[in-house]
Every structure is written in structure tokens, then in C-alpha cells.
Design a protein around this motif. Structure first.
Motif, PDB file in Angstrom:
ATOM      1  N   ILE A 170       0.830  -1.214   0.000  1.00  0.00           N
ATOM      2  CA  ILE A 170       0.000   0.000   0.000  1.00  0.00           C
ATOM      3  C   ILE A 170       0.865   1.265   0.000  1.00  0.00           C
ATOM      4  O   ILE A 170       0.629   2.180  -0.775  1.00  0.00           O
ATOM      5  CB  ILE A 170      -0.946  -0.002   1.220  1.00  0.00           C
ATOM      6  CG1 ILE A 170      -2.011  -1.091   1.071  1.00  0.00           C
ATOM      7  CG2 ILE A 170      -1.585   1.350   1.438  1.00  0.00           C
ATOM      8  CD1 ILE A 170      -3.035  -0.842  -0.002  1.00  0.00           C
ATOM      9  N   ILE A 171       1.856   1.309   0.853  1.00  0.00           N
ATOM     10  CA  ILE A 171       2.672   2.528   0.963  1.00  0.00           C
ATOM     11  C   ILE A 171       3.487   2.778  -0.311  1.00  0.00           C
ATOM     12  O   ILE A 171       3.621   3.911  -0.756  1.00  0.00           O
ATOM     13  CB  ILE A 171       3.560   2.476   2.220  1.00  0.00           C
ATOM     14  CG1 ILE A 171       2.667   2.598   3.457  1.00  0.00           C
ATOM     15  CG2 ILE A 171       4.615   3.585   2.202  1.00  0.00           C
ATOM     16  CD1 ILE A 171       3.372   2.446   4.782  1.00  0.00           C
ATOM     17  N   VAL A 172       3.996   1.709  -0.924  1.00  0.00           N
ATOM     18  CA  VAL A 172       4.750   1.870  -2.173  1.00  0.00           C
ATOM     19  C   VAL A 172       3.865   2.479  -3.252  1.00  0.00           C
ATOM     20  O   VAL A 172       4.334   3.242  -4.095  1.00  0.00           O
ATOM     21  CB  VAL A 172       5.341   0.514  -2.617  1.00  0.00           C
ATOM     22  CG1 VAL A 172       5.769   0.533  -4.077  1.00  0.00           C
ATOM     23  CG2 VAL A 172       6.511   0.139  -1.727  1.00  0.00           C
ATOM     24  N   ASN A 173       2.584   2.169  -3.222  1.00  0.00           N
ATOM     25  CA  ASN A 173       1.667   2.639  -4.253  1.00  0.00           C
ATOM     26  C   ASN A 173       0.781   3.799  -3.817  1.00  0.00           C
ATOM     27  O   ASN A 173      -0.081   4.246  -4.564  1.00  0.00           O
ATOM     28  CB  ASN A 173       0.799   1.481  -4.725  1.00  0.00           C
ATOM     29  CG  ASN A 173       1.617   0.443  -5.443  1.00  0.00           C
ATOM     30  OD1 ASN A 173       2.009   0.644  -6.590  1.00  0.00           O
ATOM     31  ND2 ASN A 173       1.938  -0.651  -4.764  1.00  0.00           N
ATOM     32  N   ALA A 174       0.990   4.307  -2.613  1.00  0.00           N
ATOM     33  CA  ALA A 174       0.172   5.395  -2.074  1.00  0.00           C
ATOM     34  C   ALA A 174       0.473   6.731  -2.763  1.00  0.00           C
ATOM     35  O   ALA A 174       1.521   6.911  -3.378  1.00  0.00           O
ATOM     36  CB  ALA A 174       0.409   5.531  -0.572  1.00  0.00           C
ATOM     37  N   LYS A 175      -0.479   7.631  -2.593  1.00  0.00           N
ATOM     38  CA  LYS A 175      -0.295   9.002  -3.100  1.00  0.00           C
ATOM     39  C   LYS A 175       0.859   9.637  -2.331  1.00  0.00           C
ATOM     40  O   LYS A 175       0.887   9.598  -1.105  1.00  0.00           O
ATOM     41  CB  LYS A 175      -1.598   9.773  -2.879  1.00  0.00           C
ATOM     42  CG  LYS A 175      -1.545  11.222  -3.256  1.00  0.00           C
ATOM     43  CD  LYS A 175      -2.889  11.929  -3.198  1.00  0.00           C
ATOM     44  CE  LYS A 175      -3.750  11.609  -2.028  1.00  0.00           C
ATOM     45  NZ  LYS A 175      -4.981  12.406  -1.964  1.00  0.00           N
ATOM     46  N   GLN A 176       1.805  10.202  -3.040  1.00  0.00           N
ATOM     47  CA  GLN A 176       2.984  10.779  -2.373  1.00  0.00           C
ATOM     48  C   GLN A 176       2.860  12.242  -2.139  1.00  0.00           C
ATOM     49  O   GLN A 176       2.187  13.030  -2.368  1.00  0.00           O
ATOM     50  CB  GLN A 176       4.242  10.512  -3.187  1.00  0.00           C
ATOM     51  CG  GLN A 176       4.560   9.036  -3.320  1.00  0.00           C
ATOM     52  CD  GLN A 176       4.814   8.316  -2.003  1.00  0.00           C
ATOM     53  OE1 GLN A 176       5.505   8.803  -1.133  1.00  0.00           O
ATOM     54  NE2 GLN A 176       4.225   7.145  -1.850  1.00  0.00           N
TER      55      GLN A 176
END
Length: 107
Positions: free
Chosen positions: A101-107
Motif C-alpha cells: 500500500i505505501i509503495v503505491n500510495a499518493k505521495q
């Protein structure tokens, strides 16, 4: 006397419900908010892929999957601390879902 019995039964019922409610393990609750770079340094591409599979297979059982890009890592961290125990994921699997999830989360 009847009121006392009723209150005692209600208290036991509430205690039972609270005791059965899933709680995040200490490991999941203590995880700091990490960014994409930190996650990629910590997890292999295979582990991230496993996290994606776990996310799809476990989270979709109860509700429509949310796009990882829909929230920031901070928002996901809060959401996942609640949802990982509800999905009955162990600490290792929960961390893999979180990594995906964090790798693909909105940055």
C-alpha cells in the motif's frame, strides 16, 4: 435485586463484546509512518507483490478495494492499523500488505 442482576448481565455482555473485538497487535500499532523509499529499502519486489496478493484476497472479502493511490502513507497507516486485525492477518502478512500500500500510495 432485579436491577442488579440486569446490570450484571449487561456488564458481562459488554465485556464479552469488547474482549472479542479484534485489536491490532503491538507490532502493527507501533509501526511508524514510512515513505516509499524506506519501504523499498526494506522489502523485496517479491514481498511487495505478495502484499498486493494478500491485499486483494483479504480486503475484498468485506468491501470494495480502495486504490492505494487514493490516500497518503499517513492516511493508510491509520486505516491499516484498524483493518489488518479485522482481516485477521498475522503481523508478517499485515506488514506485507502495508508495504504494498505505501509503495503505491499518493505521495
Amino acid at each position: 435485586m432485579k436491577k442488579l442482576k440486569t446490570l450484571a448481565v449487561m456488564a458481562m455482555g459488554i465485556g464479552l463484546l469488547v474482549g472479542c473485538f479484534p485489536k491490532a497487535s503491538e507490532v502493527i500499532r507501533s509501526l511508524p509512518v514510512e515513505n516509499k523509499k524506506q519501504i523499498l529499502a526494506k522489502y523485496s519486489p517479491e514481498q511487495i507483490e505478495t502484499g498486493e496478493t494478500l491485499f486483494a484476497n483479504n480486503c475484498a472479502k468485506c468491501h470494495k478495494l480502495k486504490a492505494a493511490e487514493g490516500h497518503t502513507p499517513e492516511q493508510w497507516n491509520s486505516i491499516l492499523k484498524r483493518m489488518i486485525p479485522k482481516a485477521k492477518l498475522n503481523d508478517e502478512d499485515g506488514q506485507l500488505v502495508r508495504a504494498y500500500i505505501i509503495v503505491n500510495a499518493k505521495q
